[in-house]
Write a protein that holds these residues in place. Structure first.
Motif, PDB file in Angstrom:
ATOM      1  N   HIS A 244      75.168  66.537  44.386  1.00 34.59           N
ATOM      2  CA  HIS A 244      75.633  66.611  46.536  1.00 34.59           C
ATOM      3  C   HIS A 244      74.433  67.428  47.120  1.00 34.59           C
ATOM      4  N   ARG A 246      72.485  66.349  49.116  1.00 36.61           N
ATOM      5  CA  ARG A 246      72.185  65.243  50.759  1.00 36.61           C
ATOM      6  C   ARG A 246      73.602  66.390  51.777  1.00 36.61           C
ATOM      7  N   PRO A 247      75.343  65.535  50.791  1.00 37.58           N
ATOM      8  CA  PRO A 247      76.314  65.713  52.078  1.00 37.58           C
ATOM      9  C   PRO A 247      76.215  67.677  52.341  1.00 37.58           C
ATOM     10  N   THR A 250      73.377  68.536  54.707  1.00 37.88           N
ATOM     11  CA  THR A 250      74.891  67.895  56.205  1.00 37.88           C
ATOM     12  C   THR A 250      75.358  69.021  56.685  1.00 37.88           C
ATOM     13  N   ALA A 251      76.071  69.282  55.712  1.00 31.99           N
ATOM     14  CA  ALA A 251      76.694  69.917  56.196  1.00 31.99           C
ATOM     15  C   ALA A 251      76.253  71.328  56.817  1.00 31.99           C
ATOM     16  N   TYR A 364      83.524  68.618  57.748  1.00 33.02           N
ATOM     17  CA  TYR A 364      82.792  69.341  56.640  1.00 33.02           C
ATOM     18  C   TYR A 364      83.039  68.775  54.837  1.00 33.02           C
ATOM     19  N   LEU A 367      82.918  65.393  53.578  1.00 29.59           N
ATOM     20  CA  LEU A 367      81.810  65.020  52.910  1.00 29.59           C
ATOM     21  C   LEU A 367      81.778  64.992  51.241  1.00 29.59           C
ATOM     22  N   PHE A 368      82.933  65.884  50.919  1.00 32.71           N
ATOM     23  CA  PHE A 368      82.997  66.464  49.225  1.00 32.71           C
ATOM     24  C   PHE A 368      84.485  65.504  49.047  1.00 32.71           C
ATOM     25  N   ALA A 428      75.023  61.936  58.824  1.00 37.66           N
ATOM     26  CA  ALA A 428      75.848  62.134  58.319  1.00 37.66           C
ATOM     27  C   ALA A 428      77.271  60.962  58.349  1.00 37.66           C
TER      28      ALA A 428
END
Length: 437
Positions: A244, A246-247, A250-251, A364, A367-368, A428
């Motif tokens: 993970h 990329r997220p 991005t965050a 944020y 994203l997960f 995002a």
């Protein structure tokens, strides 16, 4: 999973009274944590460069003081990693109780520190150690406080209610600035001797209140579901960096511009206005106080707008402001007009910081997935804060020193930060009104 467990998992979202209690409990607990962290920022700009470092070169002392300020930000990713790991494995509630104790201990002990004149080099070294402890506490606290709300609220109100947790920041800042405003009225000798210590020592009472509130909270809906399905991550950070990335990145980049404006508008501007422009402490303290009052209403408004217009739209708007206001920020401060200076600080913090600060809390987290959310959201937020927030005042002071006191390099730095966040916003995913995974 039993039928009884399934019904229990739905009760928080269906029970508006319980949801309100969760939101306000998170706000109050977060306010205490931010008070502890932010009184250090105010003291850095007004006190620490004078009493914890050798007398002589004022510019070097200011840079050194901002260096200790940066340590708190640099420690935040470590706190996020440690408490995020256990938050994803043990639960959100337990971590919130521990982090508020860690933060409160560091703050209280700062108020007891001897000065450089009393114990020499040991004074700044102890100051750095305690600032590091503060950073550990806040780094672990933020993610848990946000998730207590985000994981319990309906998807169409997640922007508003997730942003509400961030209201703890202006509340904590109002309390911190208010306390310093009270003691700043003391004669200079008394203020520098013992008056500045009062805001730090009184935090022990606030921590007691915050701890009581947090111990009364229940575990989040989403984590109970993860635990019931035996889906708890064994090594959350390993999963994030292997599957993970990329997220996570991005965050991190979503945080860069917001925290840079927080540091310039809320910390560096204080030192610039008092040391370079000769303005009294009261002017910049009033600016910080006014911006926090405005934020009490602006943060929920921005969160509500993100539910209606989308997270990406709001972030793009704040990035555009950050680019366009980077140079006028210092032109307006240079007028030395108290009213203009106060309004400038309010505008800079409201639109450069608070738009993304409020909306970032739910975004944020969105994203997960639930099994990695504490670690992913916390570490992304805190790494971004460390890279930009902790280093920005230090970078700004250094840029001005190199350029002979000119502010244009600082403005270019703010524009660069805004472009990084705008790029992250573009890549995002839009998560407004979508169900969490």
């Amino acid at each position: 999973m039993s039928v009884a467990e399934q019904v229990d998992f739905k009760t928080v979202e269906d029970d508006s009274a319980t949801l309100r209690r969760i939101v306000w409990s998170s706000v109050i607990g977060t306010a205490v944590e931010w008070y502890d962290f932010l009184i250090y920022a105010t003291a850095t700009a007004l006190v620490f460069n004078k009493i914890f470092f050798p007398a002589g070169n004022g510019t070097l002392a200011t840079i050194a003081a901002f260096g200790t300020y940066a340590v708190g930000f640099l420690a935040r990713p470590l706190g996020a990693a440690v408490f995020g790991h256990y938050g994803d494995r043990v639960g959100r509630k337990a971590m919130l109780a521990i982090t508020i104790i860690v933060m409160g201990l560091g703050t209280f002990l700062i108020g007891l520190l001897p000065t450089y004149q009393q114990i020499g080099i040991a004074a700044p070294l102890l100051l750095v150690a305690l600032r590091f402890l503060q950073g550990i506490g806040l780094g672990g606290e933020w993610g848990g406080a946000v998730l207590m709300v985000v994981e319990n609220c309906p998807s169409d109100r997640r922007g508003l209610l997730g942003a509400m947790v961030q209201v703890g920041n202006p509340i904590g800042n109002i309390a911190a600035v208010g306390m310093f405003a009270l003691v700043a009225g003391l004669p200079e000798a008394q203020f520098m001797s013992w008056g500045w210590r009062i805001p730090f020592l009184i935090s022990v009472l606030l921590v007691g209140v915050g701890l009581y509130i947090r111990l009364s909270m229940d575990e989040t809906l989403a984590f109970r579901q993860v635990r019931a399905k035996n889906d708890v991550a064994r090594l959350p950070l390993v999963e994030i960096f292997t599957h993970h990335r990329r997220p996570f990145f991005t965050a991190v980049c979503l945080k860069i511009s917001e925290i840079a404006w927080a540091s310039i508008g809320g910390v560096f501007a204080m030192a610039y206005a008092t040391a370079n422009l000769g303005l009294p402490r009261s002017v910049v303290l009033n600016g910080a106080f006014a911006s926090s009052v405005v934020a009490l209403f602006a943060i929920p408004l921005f969160g509500w707008m993100s539910d209606r217009f989308g997270r990406k739209t709001m972030f793009f708007a704040s990035c555009a402001f950050s680019v366009l206001f980077a140079f006028p920020l210092f032109w307006l401060l240079d007028t030395r007009d108290p009213t203009i200076v106060i309004l400038t600080i309010v505008i800079a913090i409201s639109f450069g910081q608070m738009v993304m600060f409020g909306i970032g809390a739910p975004w944020y987290s969105e994203l997960f997935s639930a099994r990695l959310r504490y670690s992913g959201a916390s570490l992304g937020f805190q790494v971004g804060a460390a890279l930009s927030g902790g280093l920005t005042p230090l970078i700004a002071a250094s840029l001005m020193a190199v350029s002979g006191g000119a502010t244009w390099p600082v403005s270019l730095f703010l524009i660069a930060c805004a472009m990084i966040t705008a790029t992250a916003t573009y890549v995002a995913p839009e998560m407004a009104n979508k169900e969490l995974t």
